[in-house]
Design a protein around this motif. Structure first.
Motif, PDB file in Angstrom:
ATOM      1  N   TYR A  60      -0.325  12.997 -27.046  1.00 21.43           N
ATOM      2  CA  TYR A  60      -0.864  12.203 -25.956  1.00 21.43           C
ATOM      3  C   TYR A  60      -0.752  13.015 -24.633  1.00 21.43           C
ATOM      4  N   ASP A  61      -1.730  12.571 -23.731  1.00 20.28           N
ATOM      5  CA  ASP A  61      -1.510  13.261 -22.326  1.00 20.28           C
ATOM      6  C   ASP A  61      -1.235  11.889 -21.628  1.00 20.28           C
ATOM      7  N   GLU A  62      -0.833  12.148 -20.285  1.00 21.49           N
ATOM      8  CA  GLU A  62      -0.569  10.960 -19.254  1.00 21.49           C
ATOM      9  C   GLU A  62      -1.561  10.113 -19.136  1.00 21.49           C
ATOM     10  N   GLU A  63      -2.564  10.259 -19.601  1.00 24.50           N
ATOM     11  CA  GLU A  63      -3.903   9.231 -19.870  1.00 24.50           C
ATOM     12  C   GLU A  63      -3.944   8.347 -20.984  1.00 24.50           C
ATOM     13  N   GLY A  64      -3.373   8.708 -21.862  1.00 24.95           N
ATOM     14  CA  GLY A  64      -3.237   8.279 -23.206  1.00 24.95           C
ATOM     15  C   GLY A  64      -4.185   8.711 -24.242  1.00 24.95           C
ATOM     16  N   ALA A  65      -4.897   9.768 -23.874  1.00 24.19           N
ATOM     17  CA  ALA A  65      -5.716  10.485 -24.577  1.00 24.19           C
ATOM     18  C   ALA A  65      -4.981  11.641 -25.466  1.00 24.19           C
ATOM     19  N   ILE A  66      -5.557  11.702 -26.682  1.00 25.16           N
ATOM     20  CA  ILE A  66      -5.056  12.491 -27.650  1.00 25.16           C
ATOM     21  C   ILE A  66      -5.550  14.148 -27.143  1.00 25.16           C
ATOM     22  N   ARG A  67      -4.678  14.962 -26.911  1.00 26.00           N
ATOM     23  CA  ARG A  67      -5.181  16.163 -26.213  1.00 26.00           C
ATOM     24  C   ARG A  67      -4.990  17.379 -27.234  1.00 26.00           C
ATOM     25  N   LEU A  68      -5.671  18.585 -27.038  1.00 28.22           N
ATOM     26  CA  LEU A  68      -5.363  19.584 -27.876  1.00 28.22           C
ATOM     27  C   LEU A  68      -4.205  20.553 -26.945  1.00 28.22           C
ATOM     28  N   PHE A  69      -3.170  21.129 -27.374  1.00 24.27           N
ATOM     29  CA  PHE A  69      -2.297  21.940 -26.779  1.00 24.27           C
ATOM     30  C   PHE A  69      -2.176  23.209 -27.455  1.00 24.27           C
ATOM     31  N   LYS A  70      -1.821  24.183 -26.513  1.00 26.39           N
ATOM     32  CA  LYS A  70      -1.715  25.312 -27.278  1.00 26.39           C
ATOM     33  C   LYS A  70      -0.075  26.036 -26.726  1.00 26.39           C
ATOM     34  N   TYR A  71       0.467  26.719 -27.738  1.00 23.99           N
ATOM     35  CA  TYR A  71       1.816  27.153 -27.252  1.00 23.99           C
ATOM     36  C   TYR A  71       1.449  28.674 -26.536  1.00 23.99           C
ATOM     37  N   LYS A  72       1.858  28.877 -25.179  1.00 21.88           N
ATOM     38  CA  LYS A  72       1.406  30.082 -24.676  1.00 21.88           C
ATOM     39  C   LYS A  72       2.872  30.225 -23.768  1.00 21.88           C
ATOM     40  N   ASN A  73       3.303  31.213 -23.638  1.00 20.01           N
ATOM     41  CA  ASN A  73       4.478  31.666 -22.636  1.00 20.01           C
ATOM     42  C   ASN A  73       5.476  30.720 -22.877  1.00 20.01           C
ATOM     43  N   ASN A  74       5.813  30.445 -24.101  1.00 22.78           N
ATOM     44  CA  ASN A  74       7.117  29.615 -24.405  1.00 22.78           C
ATOM     45  C   ASN A  74       7.027  28.236 -24.007  1.00 22.78           C
ATOM     46  N   GLU A  75       5.707  27.674 -23.889  1.00 28.30           N
ATOM     47  CA  GLU A  75       5.329  26.130 -23.497  1.00 28.30           C
ATOM     48  C   GLU A  75       4.102  25.632 -24.003  1.00 28.30           C
ATOM     49  N   TRP A  76       4.057  24.524 -24.268  1.00 27.90           N
ATOM     50  CA  TRP A  76       2.723  23.732 -24.770  1.00 27.90           C
ATOM     51  C   TRP A  76       1.949  23.263 -23.516  1.00 27.90           C
ATOM     52  N   VAL A  77       0.732  24.325 -23.727  1.00 22.85           N
ATOM     53  CA  VAL A  77      -0.071  24.050 -22.522  1.00 22.85           C
ATOM     54  C   VAL A  77      -1.319  23.069 -23.031  1.00 22.85           C
ATOM     55  N   LYS A  78      -1.641  21.987 -22.158  1.00 24.19           N
ATOM     56  CA  LYS A  78      -2.838  21.158 -22.292  1.00 24.19           C
ATOM     57  C   LYS A  78      -4.282  22.036 -22.298  1.00 24.19           C
ATOM     58  N   GLN A  79      -5.178  22.063 -23.179  1.00 23.66           N
ATOM     59  CA  GLN A  79      -6.303  22.966 -22.945  1.00 23.66           C
ATOM     60  C   GLN A  79      -7.368  21.796 -22.180  1.00 23.66           C
ATOM     61  N   ASN A  80      -8.015  22.723 -21.278  1.00 22.93           N
ATOM     62  CA  ASN A  80      -9.122  22.405 -20.387  1.00 22.93           C
ATOM     63  C   ASN A  80     -10.201  22.270 -21.167  1.00 22.93           C
ATOM     64  N   GLU A  81     -10.856  21.041 -21.778  1.00 23.82           N
ATOM     65  CA  GLU A  81     -12.039  21.000 -22.682  1.00 23.82           C
ATOM     66  C   GLU A  81     -12.964  20.059 -22.159  1.00 23.82           C
ATOM     67  N   SER A  82     -13.850  20.554 -20.831  1.00 20.57           N
ATOM     68  CA  SER A  82     -14.807  19.781 -20.340  1.00 20.57           C
ATOM     69  C   SER A  82     -15.818  19.332 -21.141  1.00 20.57           C
ATOM     70  N   TYR A  83     -16.013  19.638 -22.357  1.00 23.21           N
ATOM     71  CA  TYR A  83     -17.127  19.454 -22.978  1.00 23.21           C
ATOM     72  C   TYR A  83     -16.765  18.099 -24.102  1.00 23.21           C
ATOM     73  N   VAL A  84     -15.652  17.902 -24.256  1.00 22.85           N
ATOM     74  CA  VAL A  84     -15.208  16.714 -24.795  1.00 22.85           C
ATOM     75  C   VAL A  84     -15.848  15.328 -24.280  1.00 22.85           C
ATOM     76  N   LYS A  85     -16.471  14.480 -25.128  1.00 21.35           N
ATOM     77  CA  LYS A  85     -17.256  13.363 -24.676  1.00 21.35           C
ATOM     78  C   LYS A  85     -16.589  12.326 -23.822  1.00 21.35           C
ATOM     79  N   GLU A  86     -15.329  12.089 -24.543  1.00 17.81           N
ATOM     80  CA  GLU A  86     -14.631  10.778 -23.983  1.00 17.81           C
ATOM     81  C   GLU A  86     -13.250  10.898 -24.237  1.00 17.81           C
ATOM     82  N   LYS A  87     -12.343  10.059 -23.680  1.00 14.12           N
ATOM     83  CA  LYS A  87     -10.999   9.941 -24.117  1.00 14.12           C
ATOM     84  C   LYS A  87     -10.805   9.707 -25.716  1.00 14.12           C
ATOM     85  N   ALA A  88     -10.303  10.770 -26.297  1.00 11.70           N
ATOM     86  CA  ALA A  88      -9.724  10.657 -27.812  1.00 11.70           C
ATOM     87  C   ALA A  88      -8.881   9.823 -27.945  1.00 11.70           C
ATOM     88  N   THR A  89      -8.799   8.644 -28.700  1.00 14.14           N
ATOM     89  CA  THR A  89      -7.872   7.875 -29.182  1.00 14.14           C
ATOM     90  C   THR A  89      -7.581   7.658 -30.551  1.00 14.14           C
TER      91      THR A  89
END
Length: 222
Positions: free
Chosen positions: A110-139
């Motif tokens: 979950y991100d700060e807005e309460g949506a389930i988001r996809l994260f990828k592990y990059k440079n030793n940290e989990w980075v939230k992916q910018n997915e502008s195509y997602v229709k609505e807040k996934a819950t």
């Protein structure tokens, strides 16, 4: 020089004596050339292009139910994140977006807005992916996530999913209804049937042509 002059005179005389083609003969030849090109184009369409009619809401708002899209039948051996592909999933054909390829590590939280988001592990940290195509807040979790943990937030992620060699992870753009790799798991590249190249329904003329030529073609999304 006299010999060359005589030869030139003979050639000119032959050109003058030769009857000129009528305009309608020229037009007919042009029409036949265009027809041949069209026939070759149609053959190429049948061989290389596989139209798919969208059924369901799993790819909204990118693709809507009832729309017709053109997919490249001979999909490449390598795929990129963001590619929309048709895949054989059991006895169904689904159309989804590739969100991760081999060797990438992903997780859901979950991100700060309460949506389930996809994260990828990059440079030793989990980075939230910018997915502008997602229709609505996934819950929605129940019925969509099978053996995949959804973490409270990114800082709580302790283990991710590593995409295996030769495989991809796919999701629908409408995350609250899409049945995808969260259920089916990772797909082999060999399971991919075709790759979307353009949305036919966005062009009225192309939509008419493909609807007439391929009335039997359709895919299934869910």
């Amino acid at each position: 020089m006299i010999f060359l002059k005589k030869e030139c005179i003979i050639i000119v005389d032959e050109m003058l004596d030769k009857p000129q083609k009528k305009w309608y003969v020229i037009a007919l030849n042009i029409l036949l050339d265009v027809l041949i090109v069209c026939i070759i184009g149609l053959i190429l369409l049948f061989v290389f292009i596989s139209p798919v009619k969208i059924q369901g809401a799993s790819m909204e708002n990118t693709l809507k139910s009832g729309q017709l899209v053109a997919t490249w039948r001979f999909a490449p051996s390598s795929y990129n994140v963001g590619d929309i592909v048709t895949i054989k999933a059991g006895d169904k054909i689904i159309i989804k977006r590739i969100v991760a390829v081999e060797n990438e590590q992903i997780a859901f939280a979950y991100d700060e807005e309460g949506a389930i988001r996809l994260f990828k592990y990059k440079n030793n940290e989990w980075v939230k992916q910018n997915e502008s195509y997602v229709k609505e807040k996934a819950t929605v979790v129940d019925g969509l996530f099978f053996d995949i943990k959804v973490y409270e937030n990114a800082s709580k992620i302790t283990d991710g999913i590593t995409i295996e060699k030769g495989k991809v992870f796919v999701l629908g753009d409408n995350r609250n209804v899409s049945v995808d790799s969260r259920k089916y798991g990772q797909f082999n590249k060999t399971d991919i049937i075709s790759k979307m190249v353009f949305n036919i329904s966005e062009n009225g003329f192309m939509n008419f042509i493909f609807t007439v030529l391929f009335p039997f073609s359709k895919g299934e999304t869910q």
